[in-house]
Write an enzyme that holds these catalytic residues in place. Structure first.
Site: not given
Ligand code: HXC
Length: 257
Positions: A65, A108, A111, A131
């Site tokens: 998400a 998400g 999911e 998460e």
């Molecule tokens: C918003 C995101 C994002 C996310 C990545 N980006 N994931 N933006 N929401 N979930 C953005 C980053 O901020 C970044 O933007 C760009 O995408 C590239 O990501 P990087 O982190 O620079 O890439 P990398 O170093 O290759 O790392 C990849 C990654 C990492 C390991 C996947 O991005 C990551 O850990 N993302 C979050 C994963 C996560 O926690 N997902 C769960 C979310 S909570 P900028 O602008 O900085 O370049 C969730 C809740 C669900 O899903 C419950 C209800 C639906």
């Protein structure tokens, strides 16, 4: 139709939906949900389309998400607007949807893949429910669907530690149906979808409904549900055609009746 965050392409009887927010690794924001709901409603309503494929990019199916959109929301915002509730509508798509996952399917994103009817994984796929690291939890069914897909031990470990599973582990655990080389993922998924789309439409919907029933009910009620649907298919013209075609050693010609 035009969409902001997804690409939709018809390949014969297959609808290919590609998540397209590369700048955010396909993070799922409200616009993605709105676009997916519209695209899958159109797919379900279009009698020329028999199966869909949902995919992302080589790097990410979806990295979760959209954290930037969620960060400032309070309880009343999330609960009051049923923030992720719209995704439940996607799971009610009647025709099959295959998730074709390469790269990250996190939070998400994992999911959303699990809401599809099955997951085909590229050898680069990585699945996780991270998460907990953000001090929250799965919120689109991940705790429930992951536990049903891979069992309690792996689901619990994944949710509590946030660690990722690679494609090989996901296949061993039963989360994905098959692994294919990343370069072939979309072609393989579309080909698989075309095979499904070539079957009699009512039989496809019945098969999907009965396998899904296995996750919603007891064994005896599920077997009963299966038997009733099976019997019901003998009321269709396509059943007569399918069995006649077998006997006559030719391909069936379906009417969807
Ligand atoms: C918003 C995101 C994002 C996310 C990545 N980006 N994931 N933006 N929401 N979930 C953005 C980053 O901020 C970044 O933007 C760009 O995408 C590239 O990501 P990087 O982190 O620079 O890439 P990398 O170093 O290759 O790392 C990849 C990654 C990492 C390991 C996947 O991005 C990551 O850990 N993302 C979050 C994963 C996560 O926690 N997902 C769960 C979310 S909570 P900028 O602008 O900085 O370049 C969730 C809740 C669900 O899903 C419950 C209800 C639906």
């Amino acid at each position: 139709a035009e969409y902001e965050t997804i690409l939709v392409e018809r390949r014969g009887a297959v609808t290919l939906v590609t998540l397209n927010r590369p700048q955010a690794l396909n993070a799922l924001n409200s616009q993605v949900l709105a676009d997916l709901l519209a695209a899958f409603a159109a797919f379900d309503a279009d009698a020329t389309q028999g199966c869909a494929v949902l995919t992302g990019s080589e790097k990410a199916f979806a990295a979760g998400a959209d954290i930037k959109e969620m960060a400032a929301q309070g309880f009343a915002d999330m609960y009051g607007t049923n923030f992720f509730g719209g995704y439940e509508t996607l799971t009610r798509t009647r025709k099959p949807v295959i998730a074709a996952v390469a790269g990250y399917a996190l939070g998400g994103g994992c999911e959303l893949a699990m809401m599809c009817d099955f997951i085909l994984a590229a050898d680069t796929a990585k699945f996780g429910q991270p998460e907990v690291k953000l001090a929250v939890s799965p919120g689109m069914g991940g705790s429930q669907r992951l536990a049903r897909a891979v069992g309690k031990a792996k689901a619990m470990e994944m949710c509590l530690t946030g660690r990722m599973m690679d494609a090989a582990e996901a296949e061993r655990a039963g989360l994905v149906s098959r692994i294919v080389p990343a370069a072939d993922l979309v072609e393989d998924a579309v080909k698989t979808a075309a095979t499904i789309a070539s079957m009699a439409p009512l039989a496809v919907i019945a098969n999907k409904e009965m396998v899904n029933a296995a996750y919603e009910t007891t064994l005896s009620a599920g077997v009963q549900f299966e038997r009733r649907l099976f019997n019901g298919l003998f009321g269709t013209a396509d059943q007569k055609e399918g069995m006649a075609a077998f006997v006559e050693k030719r391909a069936g010609q379906w009417t969807g009746k």
